[in-house]
Write a protein that holds these residues in place. Structure first.
Motif, mmCIF file in Angstrom:
data_model
loop_
_atom_site.group_PDB
_atom_site.id
_atom_site.type_symbol
_atom_site.label_atom_id
_atom_site.label_comp_id
_atom_site.label_asym_id
_atom_site.label_seq_id
_atom_site.Cartn_x
_atom_site.Cartn_y
_atom_site.Cartn_z
ATOM 1 N N LEU A 84 68.822 59.502 136.137
ATOM 2 C CA LEU A 84 68.154 60.798 136.095
ATOM 3 C C LEU A 84 68.859 61.783 135.150
ATOM 4 O O LEU A 84 68.352 62.863 134.894
ATOM 5 C CB LEU A 84 68.092 61.408 137.498
ATOM 6 C CG LEU A 84 67.135 60.724 138.468
ATOM 7 C CD1 LEU A 84 67.340 61.273 139.875
ATOM 8 C CD2 LEU A 84 65.702 60.919 138.023
ATOM 9 N N LEU A 107 59.539 63.453 134.888
ATOM 10 C CA LEU A 107 59.719 64.867 135.219
ATOM 11 C C LEU A 107 61.002 65.400 134.616
ATOM 12 O O LEU A 107 61.048 66.511 134.113
ATOM 13 C CB LEU A 107 59.744 65.055 136.737
ATOM 14 C CG LEU A 107 58.417 64.936 137.459
ATOM 15 C CD1 LEU A 107 58.637 64.930 138.959
ATOM 16 C CD2 LEU A 107 57.475 66.048 137.055
ATOM 17 N N LEU A 108 62.058 64.586 134.644
ATOM 18 C CA LEU A 108 63.333 65.008 134.083
ATOM 19 C C LEU A 108 63.209 65.209 132.575
ATOM 20 O O LEU A 108 63.685 66.194 132.038
ATOM 21 C CB LEU A 108 64.413 63.974 134.392
ATOM 22 C CG LEU A 108 65.800 64.265 133.836
ATOM 23 C CD1 LEU A 108 66.329 65.582 134.401
ATOM 24 C CD2 LEU A 108 66.753 63.141 134.144
ATOM 25 N N GLU A 163 66.197 69.171 141.984
ATOM 26 C CA GLU A 163 65.060 69.015 142.892
ATOM 27 C C GLU A 163 64.618 67.559 142.978
ATOM 28 O O GLU A 163 63.997 67.161 143.959
ATOM 29 C CB GLU A 163 63.894 69.894 142.431
ATOM 30 C CG GLU A 163 64.119 71.369 142.675
ATOM 31 C CD GLU A 163 62.971 72.218 142.166
ATOM 32 O OE1 GLU A 163 61.906 71.660 141.846
ATOM 33 O OE2 GLU A 163 63.149 73.439 142.092
ATOM 34 N N LEU A 164 64.938 66.756 141.972
ATOM 35 C CA LEU A 164 64.559 65.349 141.955
ATOM 36 C C LEU A 164 65.476 64.481 142.806
ATOM 37 O O LEU A 164 65.153 63.334 143.092
ATOM 38 C CB LEU A 164 64.573 64.822 140.517
ATOM 39 C CG LEU A 164 63.665 65.526 139.522
ATOM 40 C CD1 LEU A 164 63.864 64.950 138.136
ATOM 41 C CD2 LEU A 164 62.213 65.398 139.946
ATOM 42 N N SER A 188 61.510 68.405 131.938
ATOM 43 C CA SER A 188 62.321 69.577 132.254
ATOM 44 C C SER A 188 63.441 69.785 131.242
ATOM 45 O O SER A 188 63.945 70.889 131.097
ATOM 46 C CB SER A 188 62.908 69.475 133.667
ATOM 47 O OG SER A 188 63.893 68.470 133.726
ATOM 48 N N SER A 205 67.608 63.026 146.031
ATOM 49 C CA SER A 205 67.469 62.884 147.476
ATOM 50 C C SER A 205 68.563 63.723 148.144
ATOM 51 O O SER A 205 69.512 64.171 147.483
ATOM 52 C CB SER A 205 67.624 61.416 147.881
ATOM 53 O OG SER A 205 68.970 60.996 147.687
ATOM 54 N N GLU A 248 65.640 72.081 138.124
ATOM 55 C CA GLU A 248 64.568 71.093 138.174
ATOM 56 C C GLU A 248 65.127 69.696 138.391
ATOM 57 O O GLU A 248 64.560 68.906 139.138
ATOM 58 C CB GLU A 248 63.735 71.139 136.894
ATOM 59 C CG GLU A 248 62.884 72.393 136.803
ATOM 60 C CD GLU A 248 62.026 72.406 135.559
ATOM 61 O OE1 GLU A 248 61.692 71.316 135.052
ATOM 62 O OE2 GLU A 248 61.694 73.499 135.098
ATOM 63 N N THR A 249 66.232 69.388 137.752
ATOM 64 C CA THR A 249 66.849 68.083 137.908
ATOM 65 C C THR A 249 67.325 67.887 139.335
ATOM 66 O O THR A 249 67.102 66.838 139.935
ATOM 67 C CB THR A 249 68.030 67.916 136.938
ATOM 68 O OG1 THR A 249 67.556 68.107 135.610
ATOM 69 C CG2 THR A 249 68.645 66.539 137.059
ATOM 70 N N GLU A 291 58.490 58.111 137.737
ATOM 71 C CA GLU A 291 57.905 59.446 137.833
ATOM 72 C C GLU A 291 59.004 60.510 137.768
ATOM 73 O O GLU A 291 58.868 61.514 137.086
ATOM 74 C CB GLU A 291 57.127 59.568 139.134
ATOM 75 C CG GLU A 291 56.346 60.842 139.267
ATOM 76 C CD GLU A 291 55.519 60.818 140.539
ATOM 77 O OE1 GLU A 291 55.872 61.576 141.450
ATOM 78 O OE2 GLU A 291 54.562 60.037 140.611
ATOM 79 N N LYS A 292 60.119 60.265 138.456
ATOM 80 C CA LYS A 292 61.243 61.204 138.411
ATOM 81 C C LYS A 292 61.804 61.308 137.002
ATOM 82 O O LYS A 292 62.131 62.387 136.536
ATOM 83 C CB LYS A 292 62.354 60.764 139.368
ATOM 84 C CG LYS A 292 62.043 60.980 140.816
ATOM 85 C CD LYS A 292 63.233 60.602 141.664
ATOM 86 C CE LYS A 292 62.995 60.873 143.125
ATOM 87 N NZ LYS A 292 64.173 60.540 143.932
ATOM 88 N N GLN A 293 61.913 60.163 136.308
ATOM 89 C CA GLN A 293 62.429 60.181 134.943
ATOM 90 C C GLN A 293 61.519 60.970 134.016
ATOM 91 O O GLN A 293 61.988 61.711 133.161
ATOM 92 C CB GLN A 293 62.609 58.754 134.429
ATOM 93 C CG GLN A 293 63.749 58.025 135.096
ATOM 94 C CD GLN A 293 63.799 56.562 134.718
ATOM 95 O OE1 GLN A 293 62.783 55.945 134.392
ATOM 96 N NE2 GLN A 293 64.987 55.996 134.769
#
Length: 94
Positions: free
Chosen positions: A75, A7-8, A23-24, A11, A26, A20-21, A3-5
Motif C-alpha cells: 500500500l 485508491l492509494l 484509512e485503507l 490519493s 485495517s 487517505e492512505t 481496490e486498495k492499491q
C-alpha cells in the motif's frame, strides 16, 4: 487488495495523502504503524524488529507481523527495502 492499491494511487496525486492512505489500513495495521512511529520517536529514528512489533501489538507469530508489514508495504505505507540497522529495515515515507 487491488481496490486498495487503486485508491492509494489515486490519493497519491491529491492532498491529504497520508490520511487517505491510513484509512485503507485495517485496525491491526494501524496498531502496527502506530507502534513503529512511537518506537522510532523514542529510539532516535530506529525502527523495531518484527519480533518487537509482535510483542507490542500482541501478535505471537512473527509470520503474522511479516504478512501485515508486506501488505502495508504494497500500500506504500512503509518500505522494508532500506537497511536501517541489524535485521530491521523498515522505513516510513512520512
Amino acid at each position: 487488495m487491488r481496490e486498495k492499491q487503486q485508491l492509494l494511487q489515486t490519493s497519491a496525486n491529491g492532498s491529504g495523502e497520508i490520511e487517505e492512505t491510513e484509512e485503507l489500513l485495517s485496525e491491526q495495521q494501524r496498531r502496527i504503524l502506530t507502534c513503529i512511529r512511537k518506537w522510532a520517536a523514542e529510539h532516535g529514528g530506529e525502527t523495531p524488529s518484527v519480533r518487537e512489533i509482535g510483542r507490542i501489538v500482541g501478535l505471537d507469530s512473527t509470520g503474522s507481523v511479516a504478512y501485515q508489514l508486506g501488505q502495508m508495504e504494497q500500500l506504500g505505507v512503509l518500505d522494508r527495502s532500506i537497511s536501517r540497522g541489524p535485521g530491521k529495515g523498515i522505513a516510513l515515507p512520512w
